[in-house]
Motif scaffolding. Sequence first.
Motif, PDB file in Angstrom:
ATOM      1  N   GLU A 167      31.772 -38.801  43.037  1.00 32.46           N
ATOM      2  CA  GLU A 167      30.568 -38.117  42.478  1.00 32.46           C
ATOM      3  C   GLU A 167      30.624 -37.814  40.898  1.00 32.46           C
ATOM      4  O   GLU A 167      29.416 -37.812  40.348  1.00 32.46           O
ATOM      5  CB  GLU A 167      30.351 -36.652  43.399  1.00 32.46           C
ATOM      6  CG  GLU A 167      28.911 -36.000  43.153  1.00 32.46           C
ATOM      7  CD  GLU A 167      29.018 -34.564  43.795  1.00 32.46           C
ATOM      8  OE1 GLU A 167      28.265 -33.828  43.163  1.00 32.46           O
ATOM      9  OE2 GLU A 167      29.833 -34.433  44.732  1.00 32.46           O
ATOM     10  N   ASP A 198      29.383 -40.963  39.249  1.00 31.05           N
ATOM     11  CA  ASP A 198      27.859 -41.103  39.396  1.00 31.05           C
ATOM     12  C   ASP A 198      27.338 -40.233  38.628  1.00 31.05           C
ATOM     13  O   ASP A 198      26.203 -40.556  38.035  1.00 31.05           O
ATOM     14  CB  ASP A 198      27.431 -40.845  40.979  1.00 31.05           C
ATOM     15  CG  ASP A 198      28.081 -41.875  41.815  1.00 31.05           C
ATOM     16  OD1 ASP A 198      28.568 -42.914  41.429  1.00 31.05           O
ATOM     17  OD2 ASP A 198      28.250 -41.575  42.982  1.00 31.05           O
ATOM     18  N   HIS A 199      27.921 -39.017  38.245  1.00 35.56           N
ATOM     19  CA  HIS A 199      27.127 -38.353  37.497  1.00 35.56           C
ATOM     20  C   HIS A 199      27.262 -38.455  35.826  1.00 35.56           C
ATOM     21  O   HIS A 199      26.232 -38.437  35.002  1.00 35.56           O
ATOM     22  CB  HIS A 199      27.634 -36.701  37.482  1.00 35.56           C
ATOM     23  CG  HIS A 199      27.108 -35.687  37.033  1.00 35.56           C
ATOM     24  ND1 HIS A 199      27.646 -34.458  36.967  1.00 35.56           N
ATOM     25  CD2 HIS A 199      26.209 -35.727  36.131  1.00 35.56           C
ATOM     26  CE1 HIS A 199      26.898 -33.466  36.399  1.00 35.56           C
ATOM     27  NE2 HIS A 199      25.833 -34.322  35.601  1.00 35.56           N
ATOM     28  N   ARG A 235      25.032 -41.384  35.195  1.00 33.36           N
ATOM     29  CA  ARG A 235      23.578 -40.937  35.236  1.00 33.36           C
ATOM     30  C   ARG A 235      23.349 -40.266  33.890  1.00 33.36           C
ATOM     31  O   ARG A 235      22.172 -40.461  33.227  1.00 33.36           O
ATOM     32  CB  ARG A 235      23.492 -39.995  36.547  1.00 33.36           C
ATOM     33  CG  ARG A 235      21.871 -39.611  36.465  1.00 33.36           C
ATOM     34  CD  ARG A 235      21.881 -38.919  37.944  1.00 33.36           C
ATOM     35  NE  ARG A 235      22.762 -37.677  38.068  1.00 33.36           N
ATOM     36  CZ  ARG A 235      23.745 -37.694  39.045  1.00 33.36           C
ATOM     37  NH1 ARG A 235      23.882 -38.623  39.513  1.00 33.36           N
ATOM     38  NH2 ARG A 235      24.303 -36.535  39.059  1.00 33.36           N
ATOM     39  N   PHE A 236      24.271 -39.360  33.335  1.00 29.84           N
ATOM     40  CA  PHE A 236      23.962 -38.692  32.051  1.00 29.84           C
ATOM     41  C   PHE A 236      24.057 -39.786  31.046  1.00 29.84           C
ATOM     42  O   PHE A 236      23.355 -39.657  30.020  1.00 29.84           O
ATOM     43  CB  PHE A 236      25.274 -37.770  32.325  1.00 29.84           C
ATOM     44  CG  PHE A 236      25.360 -36.792  31.120  1.00 29.84           C
ATOM     45  CD1 PHE A 236      24.177 -36.145  30.712  1.00 29.84           C
ATOM     46  CD2 PHE A 236      26.453 -36.698  29.932  1.00 29.84           C
ATOM     47  CE1 PHE A 236      24.177 -35.332  29.377  1.00 29.84           C
ATOM     48  CE2 PHE A 236      26.204 -35.789  28.934  1.00 29.84           C
ATOM     49  CZ  PHE A 236      25.102 -35.152  28.558  1.00 29.84           C
ATOM     50  N   SER A 271      18.852 -31.636  41.652  1.00 25.61           N
ATOM     51  CA  SER A 271      18.111 -31.224  40.291  1.00 25.61           C
ATOM     52  C   SER A 271      18.317 -29.755  40.103  1.00 25.61           C
ATOM     53  O   SER A 271      17.741 -28.918  41.332  1.00 25.61           O
ATOM     54  CB  SER A 271      16.908 -31.965  40.259  1.00 25.61           C
ATOM     55  OG  SER A 271      17.015 -33.219  40.269  1.00 25.61           O
ATOM     56  N   TRP A 326      24.854 -31.975  30.716  1.00 27.93           N
ATOM     57  CA  TRP A 326      25.507 -32.322  31.880  1.00 27.93           C
ATOM     58  C   TRP A 326      24.914 -31.473  33.187  1.00 27.93           C
ATOM     59  O   TRP A 326      24.606 -32.001  34.185  1.00 27.93           O
ATOM     60  CB  TRP A 326      26.778 -32.026  31.768  1.00 27.93           C
ATOM     61  CG  TRP A 326      27.940 -32.375  32.797  1.00 27.93           C
ATOM     62  CD1 TRP A 326      28.199 -31.357  33.997  1.00 27.93           C
ATOM     63  CD2 TRP A 326      28.576 -33.599  33.055  1.00 27.93           C
ATOM     64  NE1 TRP A 326      28.949 -32.047  34.730  1.00 27.93           N
ATOM     65  CE2 TRP A 326      29.003 -33.529  34.417  1.00 27.93           C
ATOM     66  CE3 TRP A 326      28.435 -34.793  32.677  1.00 27.93           C
ATOM     67  CZ2 TRP A 326      29.944 -34.586  34.939  1.00 27.93           C
ATOM     68  CZ3 TRP A 326      29.165 -35.898  32.981  1.00 27.93           C
ATOM     69  CH2 TRP A 326      29.758 -35.486  34.169  1.00 27.93           C
ATOM     70  N   LYS A 327      24.605 -30.260  32.889  1.00 23.87           N
ATOM     71  CA  LYS A 327      24.218 -29.434  33.933  1.00 23.87           C
ATOM     72  C   LYS A 327      22.680 -29.806  34.394  1.00 23.87           C
ATOM     73  O   LYS A 327      22.460 -29.804  35.631  1.00 23.87           O
ATOM     74  CB  LYS A 327      23.996 -28.083  33.658  1.00 23.87           C
ATOM     75  CG  LYS A 327      25.329 -27.186  33.557  1.00 23.87           C
ATOM     76  CD  LYS A 327      25.236 -25.739  33.401  1.00 23.87           C
ATOM     77  CE  LYS A 327      26.491 -25.179  33.638  1.00 23.87           C
ATOM     78  NZ  LYS A 327      26.429 -23.334  33.717  1.00 23.87           N
ATOM     79  N   THR A 360      21.642 -32.964  34.188  1.00 24.16           N
ATOM     80  CA  THR A 360      21.621 -34.054  35.058  1.00 24.16           C
ATOM     81  C   THR A 360      22.520 -33.981  36.532  1.00 24.16           C
ATOM     82  O   THR A 360      22.702 -34.910  37.200  1.00 24.16           O
ATOM     83  CB  THR A 360      22.219 -35.254  34.300  1.00 24.16           C
ATOM     84  OG1 THR A 360      23.363 -34.850  33.829  1.00 24.16           O
ATOM     85  CG2 THR A 360      21.420 -35.483  33.293  1.00 24.16           C
ATOM     86  N   ALA A 361      22.772 -32.749  36.814  1.00 25.80           N
ATOM     87  CA  ALA A 361      23.617 -32.525  38.099  1.00 25.80           C
ATOM     88  C   ALA A 361      22.658 -32.806  39.163  1.00 25.80           C
ATOM     89  O   ALA A 361      21.621 -32.604  39.228  1.00 25.80           O
ATOM     90  CB  ALA A 361      24.228 -31.137  38.170  1.00 25.80           C
ATOM     91  N   LEU A 362      23.304 -33.141  40.348  1.00 19.65           N
ATOM     92  CA  LEU A 362      22.425 -33.105  41.735  1.00 19.65           C
ATOM     93  C   LEU A 362      22.869 -31.930  42.690  1.00 19.65           C
ATOM     94  O   LEU A 362      24.328 -31.912  42.722  1.00 19.65           O
ATOM     95  CB  LEU A 362      22.793 -34.373  42.376  1.00 19.65           C
ATOM     96  CG  LEU A 362      22.100 -35.836  41.735  1.00 19.65           C
ATOM     97  CD1 LEU A 362      22.648 -37.007  42.339  1.00 19.65           C
ATOM     98  CD2 LEU A 362      20.749 -35.539  41.509  1.00 19.65           C
TER      99      LEU A 362
END
Length: 312
Positions: free
Chosen positions: A29, A32-33, A36-37, A285, A278-279, A281-283
């Motif tokens: 995860e 992935d983060h 994404r970021f 949302s 970073w926060k 783009t966390a899942l």
Amino acid sequence: MSSSYSKPTTIAKVNDAILGCFSAFPLSEFLDHLVRFLGTYGGSDKLFAVVEYIFKVAIPLLNKRAELQKRAGLRKVAISATATRFSKLASLISDSRTLWRFWGLFTIIRWMISLERNSQPTRNLLNIERLQGWSMLGYYPLEHLSYLVSHDVLPSKSTVNLSPFLAKKQNIHLNSGSLGVWSVRCWAFYVALQFAHLREDRKLLQAKYRSLRKIGLKPAEMQELRQQWDAYWSGLVVNMANFPLALHWSMGSTLIKNDFTVTFLNLIVAVISFRSGWKATALPSSPTSPVQQQPEEIVEPVGAEKSVAYDV
């Protein structure tokens, strides 16, 4: 017959063991983060900003250590080779980040169009963001011109005919230092307005808390409110670090005498901006803030990037 299948089976196993070795790694995860970021302009710029200013903070410390080692007779020169390499890499990162900000003007235009087509929480907030948008319309073109002139892409002196009705041509002089100072003055206006923006944000968060308290705060609403207050305080710290930098560069890099202080303030901005991005783009949302905040790409490019001291 069985031996005819043993060879391809063995080869397949070898292929799986070597070429398919990543099957041994679990799904991540965090990875992935990270992808994404860093897949966004703002995310990659934030990471490069952190790396750049970590290097710039380390450079004087490494040189100081080298100087002490020379005095103790442990080395021949008082300059750290590692610090020299860090300096070169930090300079490359800074230059690259300035180049990639050339697309920032399009984000500003899109944001200002969006402002006029979407309702804002308050009239004050609308006008503040309008003024901030106009300040960025000054910042980006001036910085782009300064960058291109300083790299000899555009000539610093040229002769043009400003009017087809006048035969006389005009001499135009572009000074990269002056253009840089005026660009950062536009950004300084943005930073000053951001304090007013944050004041409006605080009022809206306080009003939301009072209204929710009357009907009873639910756990989900409490968590959402905590996240919004965290974003507010992060924005306040970033702006308080940016403000002396804006004044410093607006005055031709004469206000703050210690270069390490400038670099350390930039590092604070970079780290907190990275944390906020970073926060964001966390899942899952993050909940939508009660305030119509500027897009991240607008605030970030005007953060701690003015590492070059401009001379007027």
